[in-house]
Design an enzyme around this catalytic site. Structure first.
Site, PDB file in Angstrom:
ATOM      1  CG  ASP A  84      -0.106 -16.073  14.710  1.00  0.00           C
ATOM      2  OD1 ASP A  84      -0.770 -15.089  14.355  1.00  0.00           O
ATOM      3  OD2 ASP A  84       0.882 -16.476  14.081  1.00  0.00           O
ATOM      4  CB  THR A 108      -6.605 -13.201  13.585  1.00  0.00           C
ATOM      5  OG1 THR A 108      -6.119 -13.040  12.239  1.00  0.00           O
ATOM      6  CG2 THR A 108      -6.540 -14.696  13.900  1.00  0.00           C
ATOM      7  CB  ILE A 109      -9.549 -11.445   9.151  1.00  0.00           C
ATOM      8  CG1 ILE A 109      -8.159 -10.992   8.676  1.00  0.00           C
ATOM      9  CG2 ILE A 109     -10.366 -10.304   9.675  1.00  0.00           C
ATOM     10  CD1 ILE A 109      -8.202 -10.142   7.404  1.00  0.00           C
ATOM     11  CG  ASP A 110      -4.680 -13.641   8.980  1.00  0.00           C
ATOM     12  OD1 ASP A 110      -5.361 -12.978   8.183  1.00  0.00           O
ATOM     13  OD2 ASP A 110      -3.571 -13.277   9.406  1.00  0.00           O
ATOM     14  CD  GLU A 204      -1.912 -11.128   2.827  1.00  0.00           C
ATOM     15  OE1 GLU A 204      -2.001  -9.954   2.430  1.00  0.00           O
ATOM     16  OE2 GLU A 204      -1.842 -11.427   4.039  1.00  0.00           O
ATOM     17  NE  ARG A 241      -8.472  -4.896 -17.408  1.00  0.00           N
ATOM     18  CZ  ARG A 241      -9.157  -3.750 -17.457  1.00  0.00           C
ATOM     19  NH1 ARG A 241      -9.540  -3.148 -16.355  1.00  0.00           N
ATOM     20  NH2 ARG A 241      -9.454  -3.218 -18.625  1.00  0.00           N
ATOM     21  CB  ILE A 249     -12.015  -8.457   3.582  1.00  0.00           C
ATOM     22  CG1 ILE A 249     -10.573  -8.858   3.946  1.00  0.00           C
ATOM     23  CG2 ILE A 249     -12.209  -8.479   2.076  1.00  0.00           C
ATOM     24  CD1 ILE A 249     -10.275 -10.337   3.675  1.00  0.00           C
ATOM     25  NE  ARG A 250      -6.985  -5.425   8.851  1.00  0.00           N
ATOM     26  CZ  ARG A 250      -5.681  -5.288   9.092  1.00  0.00           C
ATOM     27  NH1 ARG A 250      -4.939  -6.359   9.265  1.00  0.00           N
ATOM     28  NH2 ARG A 250      -5.133  -4.108   9.170  1.00  0.00           N
TER      29      ARG A 250
END
Ligand code: F6P
Length: 321
Positions: A84, A108-110, A204, A241, A249-250
């Site tokens: 974006d 984008t990975i997003d 995140e 944990r 992951i990218r």
């Protein structure tokens, strides 16, 4: 970029702008041919590198340099490939009468670009997140622990949602649906009683910790997975944990078939837009899988967040607790 260059080079000269928009400000622009790109065509990352430089049109000095360099470079069309931020800057470039003609490709990975249901890179990143999560699960099961996996995605919960659905996590936390952590801890207790392990996926972006912002106004995210794990352990008394794959992951994994074919389809549509002089458009994936063109100004300042059908699916599994 490889496919588009291959399509264009018979008729046009193709130049790569290195480091995103910074490449215009620094005039870091070099001629490329598809044969130079083939070796990196099926890997993650970007051969032409990237930066978080925003050509902010608010900063008059920078805007002038940007416009002057664009004129001197004499580029007829800019194909902006990115998320974006990149595409919003492209929309502003197009809107600034005659600065340059642009065509956008969402990548984008997003998966949060407004106007398209999928962006290049998302599918591969989610597959990598699933691989990490499944791998973590081995220890959760054998050591009878609770595990929290924190994934990227910024303000959008797509990566967390898809990772959670694909691994049937016991709880998923996304920025679009704030939830009291006690609800998460209760779910953990309930699941743990029966099964003696539990898995939580968290995006995140559910919490910002402040800190410096980049040129697009984004804070650096990450770390909430640890905080959530500590909270769950404190409330439930069960060893918990966290794993934060972060940038893992990218990269690493080769692109999935979905991403490869999507990239080819987007490149083809971008080529068609260029050949027909249909500028100021972004190529997009819609509904049943059609590739269409949408006005790039639609993207300006907006994000595609989890909502509608996808939010209902989220709520089916992790709502109403
Ligand atoms: O926008 C893609 C993305 O991977 C986000 O999911 C993440 O928050 C951000 O980039 C990380 O960027 P950087 O590596 O610049 O901190």
């Amino acid at each position: 970029m490889y496919t588009l260059t291959k399509l264009l080079e018979g008729k046009h000269e193709v130049y790569a702008i290195f480091h995103g928009w910074r490449g215009i400000l620094d005039k870091e622009v070099r001629r490329v041919r598809s044969k130079d790109l083939i070796d990196t065509a099926f890997t993650g990352g970007t051969f032409i590198r990237t930066s978080r430089t925003n050509p902010p049109f608010k900063d008059e000095t920078r805007a002038e340099t940007f416009a002057k360099n664009l004129r001197e470079l004499g580029l007829d069309v800019i194909v902006a490939i990115g998320g974006d931020d990149t595409l919003s800057a492209a929309a502003q470039t197009q809107a600034r009468g005659g600065l340059a003609n642009v065509v956008g490709i969402p990548k984008t990975i997003d998966n949060d670009v407004y106007g398209t249901d999928y962006t290049i890179g998302f599918d591969t990143a989610v597959n990598e997140a699933i691989r990490v999560t499944e791998s973590f699960k081995t220890t959760l099961v054998s050591h009878e622990r609770v595990g929290v996996v924190e994934v990227m995605g910024r303000e959008a919960g797509w990566i967390a949602l898809f990772t959670g659905l694909a691994t049937m996590a016991d709880f998923v936390l996304i920025p679009e649906k704030p939830v009291n952590w006690d609800i998460v801890a209760n779910r953990v207790k309930e699941v743990y009683k029966d099964r003696r392990w539990a898995l939580i996926v968290v995006s995140e972006g559910i919490k910002e910790y402040g800190g410096p912002k980049d040129e697009f106004g984004h804070s650096r995210l990450g770390g909430v997975g640890n905080e959530l794990a500590q909270y769950i352990e404190k409330v439930t008394g069960i060893e918990t944990r966290a794993v934060i794959p972060g940038h893992i992951i990218r990269g690493g994994a080769p692109p999935t078939v979905f991403d490869r074919v999507l990239a080819v389809r987007f490149a083809t549509e971008a080529f068609n837009a260029i050949e027909s002089g249909d500028f100021g458009k972004m190529v997009a994936y819609r509904g049943g899988g059609d590739i269409v063109r949408v006005p790039i100004t639609e993207v300006l300042g907006k994000n595609r967040l989890v909502s509608g059908y996808w939010m209902k699916l989220y709520e089916t599994y992790w709502g109403g607790t």
